[in-house]
Design a protein around this motif. Structure first.
Motif, PDB file in Angstrom:
ATOM      1  N   SER A   3     -31.417  14.250  -3.360  1.00  5.03           N
ATOM      2  CA  SER A   3     -32.182  14.510  -2.173  1.00  5.03           C
ATOM      3  C   SER A   3     -31.628  14.529  -0.790  1.00  5.03           C
ATOM      4  O   SER A   3     -31.011  13.341  -0.448  1.00  5.03           O
ATOM      5  CB  SER A   3     -33.504  13.654  -2.303  1.00  5.03           C
ATOM      6  OG  SER A   3     -34.330  13.708  -1.303  1.00  5.03           O
ATOM      7  N   ARG A   6     -33.228  18.835   4.858  1.00  8.24           N
ATOM      8  CA  ARG A   6     -32.767  20.133   5.016  1.00  8.24           C
ATOM      9  C   ARG A   6     -32.592  19.959   6.529  1.00  8.24           C
ATOM     10  O   ARG A   6     -33.298  19.485   7.512  1.00  8.24           O
ATOM     11  CB  ARG A   6     -34.055  20.700   4.740  1.00  8.24           C
ATOM     12  CG  ARG A   6     -33.627  22.338   4.973  1.00  8.24           C
ATOM     13  CD  ARG A   6     -34.991  23.274   4.653  1.00  8.24           C
ATOM     14  NE  ARG A   6     -35.371  23.143   3.470  1.00  8.24           N
ATOM     15  CZ  ARG A   6     -34.695  23.725   2.410  1.00  8.24           C
ATOM     16  NH1 ARG A   6     -33.972  24.834   2.675  1.00  8.24           N
ATOM     17  NH2 ARG A   6     -35.294  23.504   1.132  1.00  8.24           N
ATOM     18  N   GLU A  31     -26.420  21.534  -5.697  1.00 11.56           N
ATOM     19  CA  GLU A  31     -28.009  21.476  -5.624  1.00 11.56           C
ATOM     20  C   GLU A  31     -28.506  21.106  -4.096  1.00 11.56           C
ATOM     21  O   GLU A  31     -29.535  21.674  -3.563  1.00 11.56           O
ATOM     22  CB  GLU A  31     -28.655  20.253  -6.265  1.00 11.56           C
ATOM     23  CG  GLU A  31     -28.666  20.670  -7.894  1.00 11.56           C
ATOM     24  CD  GLU A  31     -29.021  19.323  -8.794  1.00 11.56           C
ATOM     25  OE1 GLU A  31     -28.978  19.457  -9.977  1.00 11.56           O
ATOM     26  OE2 GLU A  31     -29.286  18.179  -8.287  1.00 11.56           O
ATOM     27  N   ALA A  32     -27.794  20.155  -3.644  1.00 12.97           N
ATOM     28  CA  ALA A  32     -27.866  19.709  -2.017  1.00 12.97           C
ATOM     29  C   ALA A  32     -27.795  21.359  -1.249  1.00 12.97           C
ATOM     30  O   ALA A  32     -28.273  21.401  -0.348  1.00 12.97           O
ATOM     31  CB  ALA A  32     -27.210  18.705  -1.577  1.00 12.97           C
ATOM     32  N   GLN A  35     -30.521  23.493  -1.570  1.00 14.38           N
ATOM     33  CA  GLN A  35     -31.711  22.944  -0.958  1.00 14.38           C
ATOM     34  C   GLN A  35     -31.557  23.037   0.517  1.00 14.38           C
ATOM     35  O   GLN A  35     -32.769  23.428   1.295  1.00 14.38           O
ATOM     36  CB  GLN A  35     -31.715  21.430  -1.146  1.00 14.38           C
ATOM     37  CG  GLN A  35     -33.199  20.625  -0.831  1.00 14.38           C
ATOM     38  CD  GLN A  35     -33.050  19.249  -0.992  1.00 14.38           C
ATOM     39  OE1 GLN A  35     -32.064  18.740  -1.288  1.00 14.38           O
ATOM     40  NE2 GLN A  35     -34.236  18.604  -0.739  1.00 14.38           N
ATOM     41  N   GLU A  36     -30.389  23.385   1.188  1.00 12.95           N
ATOM     42  CA  GLU A  36     -30.129  23.504   2.615  1.00 12.95           C
ATOM     43  C   GLU A  36     -29.944  25.134   2.867  1.00 12.95           C
ATOM     44  O   GLU A  36     -30.120  25.554   3.953  1.00 12.95           O
ATOM     45  CB  GLU A  36     -28.915  22.902   3.156  1.00 12.95           C
ATOM     46  CG  GLU A  36     -29.082  21.425   3.288  1.00 12.95           C
ATOM     47  CD  GLU A  36     -27.900  20.942   4.298  1.00 12.95           C
ATOM     48  OE1 GLU A  36     -27.411  21.423   4.399  1.00 12.95           O
ATOM     49  OE2 GLU A  36     -28.215  19.737   4.703  1.00 12.95           O
ATOM     50  N   THR A  60     -30.403  22.758 -13.513  1.00 12.46           N
ATOM     51  CA  THR A  60     -31.249  23.332 -12.363  1.00 12.46           C
ATOM     52  C   THR A  60     -30.483  24.270 -11.560  1.00 12.46           C
ATOM     53  O   THR A  60     -31.358  24.654 -10.742  1.00 12.46           O
ATOM     54  CB  THR A  60     -31.678  22.089 -11.562  1.00 12.46           C
ATOM     55  OG1 THR A  60     -30.323  21.492 -10.986  1.00 12.46           O
ATOM     56  CG2 THR A  60     -32.164  21.159 -12.297  1.00 12.46           C
ATOM     57  N   ASP A  64     -31.409  29.594 -10.461  1.00 14.36           N
ATOM     58  CA  ASP A  64     -31.445  29.872  -8.973  1.00 14.36           C
ATOM     59  C   ASP A  64     -30.550  31.068  -8.766  1.00 14.36           C
ATOM     60  O   ASP A  64     -29.435  31.157  -8.900  1.00 14.36           O
ATOM     61  CB  ASP A  64     -31.018  28.878  -8.035  1.00 14.36           C
ATOM     62  CG  ASP A  64     -31.276  28.759  -6.721  1.00 14.36           C
ATOM     63  OD1 ASP A  64     -31.396  30.054  -6.266  1.00 14.36           O
ATOM     64  OD2 ASP A  64     -31.886  27.803  -5.967  1.00 14.36           O
TER      65      ASP A  64
END
Length: 337
Positions: A3, A6, A31-32, A35-36, A60, A64
């Protein structure tokens, strides 16, 4: 999934390349970045992890559409097209492990950690990549017997692995320091990163498995050696901060500034799991530092970095993740009725 808050300052179409994308830190970083709002190309030769581990790490990411995985070896692949249009390259691909770096396997460390890095940096320069963030290690220091270690300390690696990581970061800083260099470099010296997806041969992962299953582990030496442990989300955040730091060439510590002995760690893991870690002692092994301890002065000043996850919280999260993989855990049952 890691986590990370953003940040609206990152354009939605900015492109990043992450080497070692199927690995522990690399998969969290991918992943980060997604997310951004980054477009991410992951590069991994997929030989450094068991197939099921790589598949789990990429679980995950693969669905995407903003993520592309390329299977390639940095030591041999044609890299220019992979870096074309990239703003930032996060270089995490490496052959890990202190103990296995002694002996005949050293050539594999040279190919992965030195030759691969050099070819990547060459290609980044040709492609006009703005920033390369190089993953290095506290192993470059050799140890910290007299308090926290600043980046000004003369590196004295105690293992071939540490020597290759030092050469990796020096290659990066040399490329960035050339007159007219278009690519800047920040090398991050990680202090023992842990958390979900950590390699199973690492200390905290082995301790958790021991407490869950009752299988003994080996403590090399007296167990009083001290370590500075960094939770994976803090390491990821350091990468994101390093991508934007105002510098041309710098090496920066990434840790917590706090240390714990191996025996204290064993007690903490047992307390969190609710069962003791089963261990036996053996002689200390070549290349193991007596102590690691990060001085974070430069990290605060240059990156604005501060660790956010304390050791207890981080281990609780790793234990919860490990328990979620319940299929291969056979927890000991209480005796009697």
């Amino acid at each position: 999934m890691t986590s990370v808050p953003r940040r609206t300052t990152v354009p939605a179409e900015r492109r990043a390349v992450v080497t070692g994308a199927a690995g522990f830190i690399g998969s969290h970083l991918c992943e980060a970045l997604l997310q951004e709002g980054w477009l991410v190309t992951g590069i991994d030769h997929l030989r450094g992890h068991p197939a099921d581990v790589a598949a789990h790490n990429l679980e995950t990411l693969r669905p995407d559409p903003r993520f592309l995985l390329v299977r390639a070896d940095l030591a041999t692949a044609e890299l220019d097209s992979l870096l074309d249009g990239a703003d930032t390259v996060f270089h995490l691909a490496a052959r890990p492990g202190v103990r296995s770096s002694w002996g005949e396997e050293f050539s594999e460390y040279v190919d992965s950690n030195v030759l691969g890095a050099h070819r990547l940096l060459d290609a980044a320069g040709r492609a006009g990549v703005r920033r390369v963030v190089v993953s290095s290690s506290s192993s470059v220091y050799g140890g910290a017997e007299d308090g926290a270690t600043p980046e000004t300390r003369l590196p004295t690696p105690l293992s071939p692995y540490g020597a290759t990581k030092l050469l990796t970061e020096h290659l990066g800083l040399a490329h960035a320091s050339r007159p007219g260099a278009r690519t800047s470099v920040v090398a991050l010296r990680y202090f023992t990163v842990y958390g979900p997806r950590q390699r199973t041969d690492m200390a905290i992962a082995r301790m958790i498995d021991s407490a869950l299953t009752g299988s003994p582990i080996t403590v090399y030496g007296d167990g009083l050696q001290r370590r500075d442990f960094t939770f994976v989300s803090d390491a990821v955040r350091a990468n994101l901060l390093a991508a934007q730091a105002e510098t041309q060439a710098a090496a920066v510590n990434v840790g917590t500034g706090r240390t714990v002995t191996v025996l204290e760690l064993i007690d903490l893991v047992g307390e969190i799991v609710g069962r003791p870690v089963v261990y036996e002692h053996s002689a200390a092994r070549d290349g193991d530092a007596r102590s690691t301890h990060a001085d974070l002065t430069a990290a605060v000043k240059l990156l604005g970095y501060q660790p956010l996850v304390d050791l207890r919280t981080g281990i609780e999260r790793q234990v919860a993740w490990r328990r979620s993989l319940a299929a291969d855990i056979r927890e000991p049952q209480p005796v009697g009725g």
